[in-house]
Write an enzyme that holds these catalytic residues in place. Sequence first.
Site, PDB file in Angstrom:
ATOM      1  CG  HIS A 171      -1.936  -1.164   1.135  1.00  0.00           C
ATOM      2  ND1 HIS A 171      -2.536  -1.712   2.226  1.00  0.00           N
ATOM      3  CD2 HIS A 171      -2.390  -1.876   0.074  1.00  0.00           C
ATOM      4  CE1 HIS A 171      -3.330  -2.708   1.852  1.00  0.00           C
ATOM      5  NE2 HIS A 171      -3.247  -2.836   0.552  1.00  0.00           N
ATOM      6  CB  CYS A 189       4.291  19.134  -8.805  1.00  0.00           C
ATOM      7  SG  CYS A 189       5.354  18.392 -10.060  1.00  0.00           S
TER       8      CYS A 189
HETATM    9  C1  BV8 Z   1      -8.477  -2.209  -4.966  1.00  0.00           C
HETATM   10  C2  BV8 Z   1      -2.782   2.834   2.693  1.00  0.00           C
HETATM   11  C3  BV8 Z   1      -9.230  -2.340  -7.165  1.00  0.00           C
HETATM   12  C4  BV8 Z   1      -3.370   4.160   3.046  1.00  0.00           C
HETATM   13  C5  BV8 Z   1      -4.610   1.207   2.821  1.00  0.00           C
HETATM   14  C6  BV8 Z   1     -15.931  -0.758  -2.368  1.00  0.00           C
HETATM   15  C7  BV8 Z   1     -15.413   0.369  -2.992  1.00  0.00           C
HETATM   16  C8  BV8 Z   1     -14.074   0.473  -3.352  1.00  0.00           C
HETATM   17  C9  BV8 Z   1     -13.210  -0.588  -3.074  1.00  0.00           C
HETATM   18  C10 BV8 Z   1     -13.741  -1.704  -2.442  1.00  0.00           C
HETATM   19  C11 BV8 Z   1     -15.075  -1.800  -2.095  1.00  0.00           C
HETATM   20  N1  BV8 Z   1     -15.257  -2.992  -1.483  1.00  0.00           N
HETATM   21  C12 BV8 Z   1     -14.095  -3.669  -1.437  1.00  0.00           C
HETATM   22  C13 BV8 Z   1     -13.180  -2.903  -2.028  1.00  0.00           C
HETATM   23  C14 BV8 Z   1     -11.789  -3.217  -2.193  1.00  0.00           C
HETATM   24  C15 BV8 Z   1     -11.028  -2.456  -1.098  1.00  0.00           C
HETATM   25  C16 BV8 Z   1     -11.264  -3.204   0.205  1.00  0.00           C
HETATM   26  O1  BV8 Z   1     -10.719  -4.273   0.412  1.00  0.00           O
HETATM   27  N2  BV8 Z   1     -12.076  -2.607   1.092  1.00  0.00           N
HETATM   28  C17 BV8 Z   1     -12.331  -3.265   2.359  1.00  0.00           C
HETATM   29  C18 BV8 Z   1     -12.463  -2.208   3.457  1.00  0.00           C
HETATM   30  C19 BV8 Z   1     -13.610  -4.083   2.205  1.00  0.00           C
HETATM   31  N3  BV8 Z   1      -9.648  -2.527  -1.489  1.00  0.00           N
HETATM   32  C20 BV8 Z   1      -9.152  -1.532  -2.221  1.00  0.00           C
HETATM   33  O2  BV8 Z   1      -9.760  -0.523  -2.515  1.00  0.00           O
HETATM   34  C21 BV8 Z   1      -7.750  -1.769  -2.720  1.00  0.00           C
HETATM   35  N4  BV8 Z   1      -7.704  -1.524  -4.118  1.00  0.00           N
HETATM   36  O3  BV8 Z   1      -9.200  -3.096  -4.625  1.00  0.00           O
HETATM   37  O4  BV8 Z   1      -8.373  -1.728  -6.232  1.00  0.00           O
HETATM   38  C22 BV8 Z   1      -8.884  -1.730  -8.450  1.00  0.00           C
HETATM   39  C23 BV8 Z   1      -8.216  -2.512  -9.412  1.00  0.00           C
HETATM   40  C24 BV8 Z   1      -7.932  -1.927 -10.635  1.00  0.00           C
HETATM   41  C25 BV8 Z   1      -8.275  -0.582 -10.897  1.00  0.00           C
HETATM   42  C26 BV8 Z   1      -8.917   0.175  -9.897  1.00  0.00           C
HETATM   43  C27 BV8 Z   1      -9.219  -0.397  -8.669  1.00  0.00           C
HETATM   44  C28 BV8 Z   1      -6.782  -0.792  -2.059  1.00  0.00           C
HETATM   45  C29 BV8 Z   1      -6.773  -1.041  -0.572  1.00  0.00           C
HETATM   46  C30 BV8 Z   1      -5.614  -0.259   0.034  1.00  0.00           C
HETATM   47  C31 BV8 Z   1      -6.144   0.845   0.925  1.00  0.00           C
HETATM   48  N5  BV8 Z   1      -5.006   1.494   1.602  1.00  0.00           N
HETATM   49  N6  BV8 Z   1      -3.527   1.766   3.373  1.00  0.00           N
HETATM   50  C32 BV8 Z   1      -3.162   4.495   4.503  1.00  0.00           C
HETATM   51  O5  BV8 Z   1      -2.531   3.723   5.235  1.00  0.00           O
HETATM   52  O6  BV8 Z   1      -3.661   5.561   4.892  1.00  0.00           O
HETATM   53  S1  BV8 Z   1      -5.493   0.095   3.707  1.00  0.00           S
HETATM   54  C33 BV8 Z   1      -5.033   0.222   5.337  1.00  0.00           C
HETATM   55  O7  BV8 Z   1      -6.069  -0.357   6.075  1.00  0.00           O
HETATM   56  C34 BV8 Z   1      -3.817  -0.604   5.695  1.00  0.00           C
HETATM   57  O8  BV8 Z   1      -2.845  -0.562   4.698  1.00  0.00           O
HETATM   58  C35 BV8 Z   1      -4.377  -1.989   5.904  1.00  0.00           C
HETATM   59  O9  BV8 Z   1      -4.495  -2.680   4.691  1.00  0.00           O
HETATM   60  C36 BV8 Z   1      -5.756  -1.661   6.411  1.00  0.00           C
HETATM   61  C37 BV8 Z   1      -5.735  -1.688   7.916  1.00  0.00           C
HETATM   62  O10 BV8 Z   1      -5.785  -2.994   8.224  1.00  0.00           O
HETATM   63  P1  BV8 Z   1      -4.762  -3.569   9.298  1.00  0.00           P
HETATM   64  O11 BV8 Z   1      -3.379  -3.247   8.919  1.00  0.00           O
HETATM   65  O12 BV8 Z   1      -5.150  -4.979   9.459  1.00  0.00           O
HETATM   66  O13 BV8 Z   1      -5.053  -2.739  10.613  1.00  0.00           O
HETATM   67  P2  BV8 Z   1      -6.350  -2.852  11.532  1.00  0.00           P
HETATM   68  O14 BV8 Z   1      -6.319  -1.687  12.446  1.00  0.00           O
HETATM   69  O15 BV8 Z   1      -7.559  -3.101  10.678  1.00  0.00           O
HETATM   70  O16 BV8 Z   1      -6.111  -4.195  12.372  1.00  0.00           O
HETATM   71  C38 BV8 Z   1      -5.061  -4.257  13.305  1.00  0.00           C
HETATM   72  C39 BV8 Z   1      -5.019  -5.703  13.743  1.00  0.00           C
HETATM   73  O17 BV8 Z   1      -3.903  -5.866  14.580  1.00  0.00           O
HETATM   74  C40 BV8 Z   1      -6.246  -6.085  14.543  1.00  0.00           C
HETATM   75  O18 BV8 Z   1      -6.648  -7.397  14.156  1.00  0.00           O
HETATM   76  C41 BV8 Z   1      -5.741  -6.085  15.993  1.00  0.00           C
HETATM   77  O19 BV8 Z   1      -6.392  -7.060  16.776  1.00  0.00           O
HETATM   78  C42 BV8 Z   1      -4.304  -6.457  15.805  1.00  0.00           C
HETATM   79  N7  BV8 Z   1      -3.382  -5.901  16.788  1.00  0.00           N
HETATM   80  C43 BV8 Z   1      -3.455  -4.704  17.436  1.00  0.00           C
HETATM   81  N8  BV8 Z   1      -2.357  -4.560  18.226  1.00  0.00           N
HETATM   82  C44 BV8 Z   1      -1.596  -5.665  18.049  1.00  0.00           C
HETATM   83  C45 BV8 Z   1      -2.234  -6.536  17.145  1.00  0.00           C
HETATM   84  N9  BV8 Z   1      -1.717  -7.717  16.767  1.00  0.00           N
HETATM   85  C46 BV8 Z   1      -0.533  -8.079  17.299  1.00  0.00           C
HETATM   86  N10 BV8 Z   1       0.148  -7.301  18.180  1.00  0.00           N
HETATM   87  C47 BV8 Z   1      -0.346  -6.103  18.578  1.00  0.00           C
HETATM   88  N11 BV8 Z   1       0.336  -5.349  19.465  1.00  0.00           N
HETATM   89 ZN    ZN Z   2       3.767  17.548 -11.449  1.00  0.00          ZN
END
Ligand code: BV8
Ligand code: ZN
Length: 340
Positions: free
Chosen positions: A131, A238
């Site tokens: 990402h 830019c």
């Molecule tokens: C794509 C960068 C297609 C930015 C991130 C409807 C509309 C549009 C899209 C979609 C849709 N429905 C589905 C989609 C696809 C969408 C998607 O999956 N949505 C989800 C919400 C359903 N995906 C996308 O849009 C992707 N692109 O599909 O493109 C396409 C193809 C061709 C042409 C055009 C389009 C892009 C997704 C990337 C988004 N960007 N990040 C930024 O960071 O600001 S996502 C971001 O959120 C992170 O990168 C990560 O992926 C996600 C967060 O999740 P986690 O890292 O798991 O963090 P979270 O807080 O959720 O969980 C933490 C975990 O750790 C918990 O389980 C907790 O219990 C645990 N934890 C906590 N502390 C600890 C621990 N474990 C161990 N030790 C600890 N101490």
């Molecule tokens: Zn530019």
Amino acid sequence: TTKQAARVALPLTDRESFAAHLKTCRRIVALVGAGLSAASGLPTFRGAGGLWRTHDATDLATPEAFDENPDLVWQFYSFRRHMALKAAPNKGHYALAELSRKNRDFITLSQNVDGLSQRAQHPPGQLHLLHGSLFDIKCTDFYCKYTREDFTDPIVPALAIPKKSSLKDNEKKEEKVMAQQTDKSDDDQEKKAEEDQKVGDEKKECKEENKDESDEEIDISDISYHIPNISNEELPQCPDCKGLLRPGVVWFGEPLPTTTLETVENWMDSEPIDLMLVIGTSAQVYPAAGYVDEARDQGARVAVINMEPYSPKNSRAEPLQDTDWFFEGDASVILPDILK
Ligand code: BV8
Ligand code: ZN
């Protein structure tokens, strides 16, 4: 899915059977998320330590949000750059870097944009940023290819983290307006308002005294304060085409970098996989979470490391359920132990 129905036995939690399997593994892949950086003090997206109380982080991580409010979205990313630069990699980051050095057939797929795996000297050829990164900046103009790596903080003066005192100035202004309004009412109210004012002043005095000490930054992880609207001219520009620059991260609805996708797909498809580690991720975002299934289809055994307990209920994302091992706890504590 049928797979979930098929899982009857609870996953193993003993480290001996994991260690025995790990010894036989060559091709290993880890999918990591915000939970890996939690011990470094960086808030996760979901759950208690969640970032940015009044805005859901995923609402701000979209091209639409940036188009509508580039200043608010830039502030969100500028705050996260600031927090990531102040944070240090933890023992979990170092354990993965160490495993990569010992085993060239181990790769880390990171959903994190905080740069901590890189700062833990994770061999770059075995770390794939799905990402993007907070510290890559690129031009929003479709035809302009300008991009740079940039660690400056703040990236532009207008995005400096506000000091608490400036917040106080805002509060003071509001209090004065409030006081004026109450003063307009009848006399006894007036006397009461004057008394309140006097008490208020005394309180303010003592706050004044220690204001200098408390002249630190506002706590940017749990208040919704946002810097009053910053003009586009004050946001990162830019140098080539004067267009607006944006953080080099993948927003929701945007495709992942094709080169990364190809490299990862080739690695996954080329040979059977022995072990998939799912570390500190809620595994809800695709295509990243899909790699757990792909690894399993390549014969991998799966181990999940997560702070939250295992739950066979289908409330949790499937990749966290259909697992051979489940180690509950802090990744920064568990990883150095199970990967040693
Ligand atoms: C794509 C960068 C297609 C930015 C991130 C409807 C509309 C549009 C899209 C979609 C849709 N429905 C589905 C989609 C696809 C969408 C998607 O999956 N949505 C989800 C919400 C359903 N995906 C996308 O849009 C992707 N692109 O599909 O493109 C396409 C193809 C061709 C042409 C055009 C389009 C892009 C997704 C990337 C988004 N960007 N990040 C930024 O960071 O600001 S996502 C971001 O959120 C992170 O990168 C990560 O992926 C996600 C967060 O999740 P986690 O890292 O798991 O963090 P979270 O807080 O959720 O969980 C933490 C975990 O750790 C918990 O389980 C907790 O219990 C645990 N934890 C906590 N502390 C600890 C621990 N474990 C161990 N030790 C600890 N101490
Ligand atoms: Zn530019």
